[in-house]
Design a protein around this motif. Structure first.
Motif, PDB file in Angstrom:
ATOM      1  N   ASP A   1      -6.322  -7.880  -2.382  1.00 26.14           N
ATOM      2  CA  ASP A   1      -6.859  -6.540  -2.161  1.00 26.14           C
ATOM      3  C   ASP A   1      -5.858  -5.441  -2.598  1.00 26.14           C
ATOM      4  OD1 ASP A   1      -9.493  -4.582  -1.298  1.00 26.14           O
ATOM      5  OD2 ASP A   1      -7.276  -3.789  -0.701  1.00 26.14           O
TER       6      ASP A   1
ATOM      7  N   TYR B   1      -6.751  -9.971   1.789  1.00 29.73           N
ATOM      8  CA  TYR B   1      -6.232  -8.689   1.697  1.00 29.73           C
ATOM      9  C   TYR B   1      -5.032  -8.501   0.966  1.00 29.73           C
ATOM     10  CZ  TYR B   1      -5.061  -4.053   3.608  1.00 29.73           C
ATOM     11  OH  TYR B   1      -4.787  -2.839   3.773  1.00 29.73           O
TER      12      TYR B   1
ATOM     13  N   GLN C   1     -12.329   2.047  -6.599  1.00 30.78           N
ATOM     14  CA  GLN C   1     -11.217   2.778  -7.104  1.00 30.78           C
ATOM     15  C   GLN C   1     -10.720   2.029  -8.379  1.00 30.78           C
ATOM     16  OE1 GLN C   1      -7.989   2.900  -4.176  1.00 30.78           O
ATOM     17  NE2 GLN C   1      -9.254   2.145  -2.822  1.00 30.78           N
ATOM     18  N   ASN C   2     -11.041   0.960  -8.461  1.00 29.15           N
ATOM     19  CA  ASN C   2     -10.650   0.180  -9.735  1.00 29.15           C
ATOM     20  C   ASN C   2     -11.554   0.765 -11.045  1.00 29.15           C
ATOM     21  OD1 ASN C   2     -11.351  -2.351 -11.711  1.00 29.15           O
ATOM     22  ND2 ASN C   2      -9.357  -2.563 -11.345  1.00 29.15           N
TER      23      ASN C   2
ATOM     24  N   ARG D   1      -5.138  -2.882  -5.875  1.00 23.75           N
ATOM     25  CA  ARG D   1      -4.626  -1.424  -5.889  1.00 23.75           C
ATOM     26  C   ARG D   1      -3.358  -1.272  -6.830  1.00 23.75           C
ATOM     27  NH1 ARG D   1      -5.360   0.258   0.350  1.00 23.75           N
ATOM     28  NH2 ARG D   1      -5.420  -2.091   0.694  1.00 23.75           N
TER      29      ARG D   1
ATOM     30  N   SER E   1     -14.883  -0.789  -1.807  1.00 22.44           N
ATOM     31  CA  SER E   1     -14.314   0.398  -1.889  1.00 22.44           C
ATOM     32  C   SER E   1     -13.371   0.148  -2.747  1.00 22.44           C
ATOM     33  CB  SER E   1     -13.753   0.781  -0.810  1.00 22.44           C
ATOM     34  OG  SER E   1     -12.990   2.022  -0.564  1.00 22.44           O
ATOM     35  N   THR E   2     -12.364  -0.651  -2.758  1.00 23.31           N
ATOM     36  CA  THR E   2     -11.296  -1.167  -3.553  1.00 23.31           C
ATOM     37  C   THR E   2     -11.871  -1.293  -5.313  1.00 23.31           C
ATOM     38  OG1 THR E   2     -10.079  -1.969  -2.042  1.00 23.31           O
ATOM     39  CG2 THR E   2      -9.482  -2.712  -4.288  1.00 23.31           C
TER      40      THR E   2
ATOM     41  N   TYR F   1     -11.202  -4.790   7.938  1.00 24.68           N
ATOM     42  CA  TYR F   1     -11.310  -5.397   6.536  1.00 24.68           C
ATOM     43  C   TYR F   1     -12.708  -6.299   6.547  1.00 24.68           C
ATOM     44  CZ  TYR F   1     -10.461  -7.882   2.230  1.00 24.68           C
ATOM     45  OH  TYR F   1     -10.565  -8.473   1.076  1.00 24.68           O
TER      46      TYR F   1
ATOM     47  N   SER G   1      -6.019  -6.766 -12.728  1.00 22.78           N
ATOM     48  CA  SER G   1      -6.554  -6.339 -11.515  1.00 22.78           C
ATOM     49  C   SER G   1      -8.147  -6.851 -11.338  1.00 22.78           C
ATOM     50  CB  SER G   1      -6.838  -4.475 -11.508  1.00 22.78           C
ATOM     51  OG  SER G   1      -7.546  -4.248 -12.536  1.00 22.78           O
TER      52      SER G   1
ATOM     53  N   HIS H   1       0.851  -1.443   0.142  1.00 23.49           N
ATOM     54  CA  HIS H   1      -0.167   0.012  -0.039  1.00 23.49           C
ATOM     55  C   HIS H   1       0.886   1.426   0.039  1.00 23.49           C
ATOM     56  CE1 HIS H   1      -2.028   3.275   2.027  1.00 23.49           C
ATOM     57  NE2 HIS H   1      -3.010   2.864   1.450  1.00 23.49           N
TER      58      HIS H   1
END
Length: 325
Positions: free
Chosen positions: A218, A215, A272-273, A222, A268-269, A261, A233, A182
């Motif tokens: 995940d 995770y 973003q994608n 990102r 949410s991820t 998590y 992705s 991250h």
């Protein structure tokens, strides 16, 4: 001495006295709204500034930290248990009150855990103490990241990973590698983020934890998203969802660091994608699900999700909804 020279030597500044002087000066401002606005900005600025002397010292073992924790001469199981019990509270405090207010306490507990690890007898007790030190070091790194000090975060993450390996805590190693991924992606180095995510996925398989596998996927999503890899992705998004469903179905206890998590994080991820690859409609659906499932007390995550939703509305040129999002 001018302001520039002060900024070059922050360790010589007494931030407590500086704050008192500034507040006294601000009390002369007649408009109460302007005072409140300036005090809010002052609070944030001093939180970062006061932490700077600690974060500029390798390992964060500066005089301020050392003075706050007395030296001990023997291992105390009750002290170690208290450090372990405090970690979930410190993580949630960071979410609600912010990194500036949480970092000093975290550093103090990190120092206590370091002492206990040094004094613990070989075996289970020492492994526990080293693992506690590793987790508190990772948390300090996360707080430094949120304060904008990426170099301190990197040093702490490296230290945390080494300690977690020493304690043979495979799931914790996975989590730390995820946070390192991250950090790299956040710094604009997504391919380094992919490297850390691949390593995290490898250790996650050894951990046997569905949360660790989910995770790790995940953070890979990102990093791959930031690198513009749409197909890969999406592949890792699918992996994440499958692992998350397995984790949710498992009714057994999970490690405390996974408290944040859940399915809302996955959505949410996903948002973003979708935003990266110009899919505003999908992003709105994803942010809607993320917000509906969110822990309302986690202000850190909720703020980001509201920003994603506002950006999705902006992409649709729905300016009115952007401001009301």
């Amino acid at each position: 001495m001018d302001v520039a020279s002060l900024l070059q030597r922050p360790e010589e500044i007494d931030f407590g006295k500086l704050a008192q002087v500034i507040v006294m000066w601000m009390q002369r401002i007649p408009h109460s709204g302007a005072r409140r606005d300036m005090l809010g900005k002052l609070t944030a600025a001093l939180a970062v500034a006061a932490a700077t002397p600690l974060m500029d010292v390798p390992g964060l073992d500066g005089r301020a930290e050392a003075a706050s924790v007395p030296e001990v001469s023997r291992f105390d199981p009750a002290t170690l248990a208290h450090c372990e019990a405090m970690m979930p509270h410190l993580r949630r405090q960071g979410d609600v009150l912010g990194a500036g207010s949480t970092l000093p306490t975290t550093l103090a507990y990190r120092r206590i855990a370091e002492q206990q690890a040094r004094l613990a007898p070989p075996g289970i007790a020492r492994d526990r103490a080293v693992a506690a030190y590793a987790e508190l070091t990772q948390l300090a790194g996360w707080l430094c990241l949120n304060l904008g000090n990426h170099s301190a975060a990197q040093r702490l993450y490296d230290d945390a990973r080494a300690a977690a390996h020493e304690a043979r805590e495979v799931e914790l190693v996975t989590y730390i590698l995820c946070t390192m991924s991250h950090l790299a992606t956040w710094q604009g180095k997504p391919r380094v983020g992919i490297d850390h995510a691949v390593a995290a996925a490898s250790w996650a398989e050894q951990s046997g934890s569905s949360y660790a596998r989910a995770y790790a996927a995940d953070v890979a999503v990102r990093a791959l998203t930031a690198d513009g890899q749409a197909a890969r992705s999406q592949e890792f998004l699918d992996r994440e969802y499958a692992a998350l469903q397995a984790a949710t179905a498992d009714q057994g206890p999970s490690q405390s660091w996974w408290y944040f998590y859940d399915e809302s994080f996955f959505w949410s991820t996903s948002a973003q994608n979708a935003l990266k690859f110009q899919k505003a409609d999908q992003a709105l659906v994803a942010t809607g699900k993320a917000l509906s499932l969110s822990d309302q007390g986690n202000l850190h995550e909720r703020s980001f999700r509201l920003l994603f939703r506002a950006e999705a509305f902006a992409r649709q040129q729905n300016i009115g909804r952007t401001y009301s999002a």
